[in-house]
Structure formats: structure tokens, C-alpha cells
Design an enzyme around this catalytic site. Structure first.
Site, short mmCIF file in Angstrom:
data_model
loop_
_atom_site.label_atom_id
_atom_site.label_comp_id
_atom_site.label_asym_id
_atom_site.label_seq_id
_atom_site.Cartn_x
_atom_site.Cartn_y
_atom_site.Cartn_z
N GLY A 190 0.83 -1.20 0.00
CA GLY A 190 0.00 0.00 0.00
C GLY A 190 0.87 1.25 0.00
N GLN B 158 3.04 9.98 1.11
CA GLN B 158 4.37 9.37 1.24
C GLN B 158 5.30 9.72 0.08
OE1 GLN B 158 2.43 5.35 2.06
NE2 GLN B 158 4.40 5.12 3.07
N CYS C 210 5.68 -0.26 7.07
CA CYS C 210 5.36 0.92 6.26
C CYS C 210 6.58 1.26 5.41
CB CYS C 210 5.01 2.08 7.19
SG CYS C 210 4.62 3.60 6.31
N LEU C 211 6.35 1.57 4.15
CA LEU C 211 7.47 1.92 3.27
C LEU C 211 8.20 3.17 3.76
CD1 LEU C 211 5.89 1.23 -0.25
CD2 LEU C 211 7.58 -0.15 0.99
N HIS D 11 -4.56 1.70 7.43
CA HIS D 11 -3.18 2.20 7.55
C HIS D 11 -2.95 3.33 6.55
CE1 HIS D 11 1.36 1.45 7.85
NE2 HIS D 11 1.24 2.20 6.78
N GLU D 12 -3.37 3.10 5.29
CA GLU D 12 -3.14 4.12 4.26
C GLU D 12 -4.00 5.36 4.51
OE1 GLU D 12 -0.59 3.61 2.63
OE2 GLU D 12 -0.47 1.47 3.00
N HIS E 251 -2.40 7.75 6.79
CA HIS E 251 -1.40 8.62 6.14
C HIS E 251 -2.07 9.91 5.65
CE1 HIS E 251 2.31 6.33 6.05
NE2 HIS E 251 1.71 5.25 5.58
#
Ligand code: NI
Length: 168
Positions: free
Chosen positions: A46, A51, A91-92, A133-134, A137
Site C-alpha cells: 500500500g 508518502q 510501512c514503506l 493504515h493508508e 497517512h
């Protein structure tokens, strides 16, 4: 298509609140395609536009094993939720950190797709967790913000060291 640079914790730009998308045009579709390419290359399941330093309410997701089930959510809203589930999340933007975070086990979400059409999706388990989660962000919230201050301080220290190494 192009790979986009992913911001790394504790970059303050990750705490920007994303703005609603007002027009879905070619420019936005290019961003969506670039986000998918960046997410698949990372690899991740995701990615939120925040991000890649574009504070817009756009999310790309693919939780399938085959990486063949792309889901794009523009201006997503959670309509209903129930239950609780905790999965180990990563997380990236926070490489190397995996922690359990409490989430709703099932959600129903409405959003616009890549073409600008409204749709609804019901999700549970991993997909539900990933969407939540996304969507965090988009509010400028990271999964590490759910952890204790002590844990967060340790992660911040480690991340700052990693970021320094990466820029040498
Ligand atoms: Ni993330």
C-alpha cells in the site's frame, strides 16, 4: 511511468494532512500509475500520496499474492466498521519496523476510482488493515504513532541513523 521518491520517517512532510482531490484528470491518473509502479517496485502492499510528498487523498493498494489486484482509492471515506484485529504492520516510510496496531476487522469504504467513478468496497483482515493504515497517512498519522513514546523514540533514533547512512 516513473518511480517516485518515498519520504522516510521522521520526515515532517509525512505529518501533512492530505487535501481532497477535486478533479480526476490525466495528471492525477499519471500520479496514480506512478504510485502503483513505486509501490510494486518497493515492494509494498500500500502507498499513500502523502508518502511521495503529494498531500492529496489518493491511495494505491494490492494485497494479492500475485500482485495482480490493484485497488486505487481517491477521497476514501469509511462508512461502517466492526470488530477488532491486530496484524503486524510495516510501512514503506518506516523501513525495518514491524509492530502490532489495533484496527477494525471489517470496514465498508466509499471512494472514487481512477476514472472518477464512485464505488464502495467491503474489506476484512489484511485488506481492511491496509486501507486503514493508508487512510491514516491521509490524516498525517503513521502506525508508529500508535506505539508507546518509549518505543517511538527508539524507532526515531534508529530511523535517523538509517537516513543518515542512506544519504552518505
Ligand atoms: Ni505506511
Amino acid at each position: 511511468m516513473a518511480l517516485l521518491d518515498i519520504l522516510h520517517y521522521p520526515d515532517p512532510r509525512l505529518y501533512n494532512k492530505a487535501k481532497a482531490v477535486e478533479r480526476i484528470d490525466e495528471k492525477l491518473r499519471t500520479l496514480i500509475d506512478d504510485m502503483f509502479e513505486t509501490m510494486y517496485a518497493a515492494p509494498g502492499i500500500g502507498l499513500a500520496a502523502v508518502q511521495v510528498n503529494l498531500p492529496l487523498r489518493v491511495i494505491t493498494i494490492d494485497v494479492s499474492e500475485e500482485r495482480s489486484d490493484p485497488l486505487c482509492l481517491v477521497n476514501p471515506e469509511i462508512l461502517a466498521r466492526r470488530g477488532t484485529v491486530e496484524l503486524e504492520e510495516g510501512c514503506l516510510s518506516v523501513p525495518g519496523v514491524y509492530e502490532m496496531v489495533p484496527r477494525s476487522e471489517w470496514i465498508r469504504v466509499k471512494a472514487l476510482n481512477r476514472e472518477g467513478d464512485a464505488f464502495e468496497v467491503e474489506a476484512n483482515d489484511l485488506l481492511a488493515v491496509c486501507i486503514q493504515h493508508e487512510m491514516d497517512h491521509l490524516e498525517g498519522k503513521l502506525f508508529v504513532d500508535y506505539l508507546s513514546q518509549l518505543k517511538r523514540q527508539r524507532i526515531r533514533k534508529k530511523a535517523t541513523k538509517l537516513n543518515k547512512q542512506a544519504t552518505l
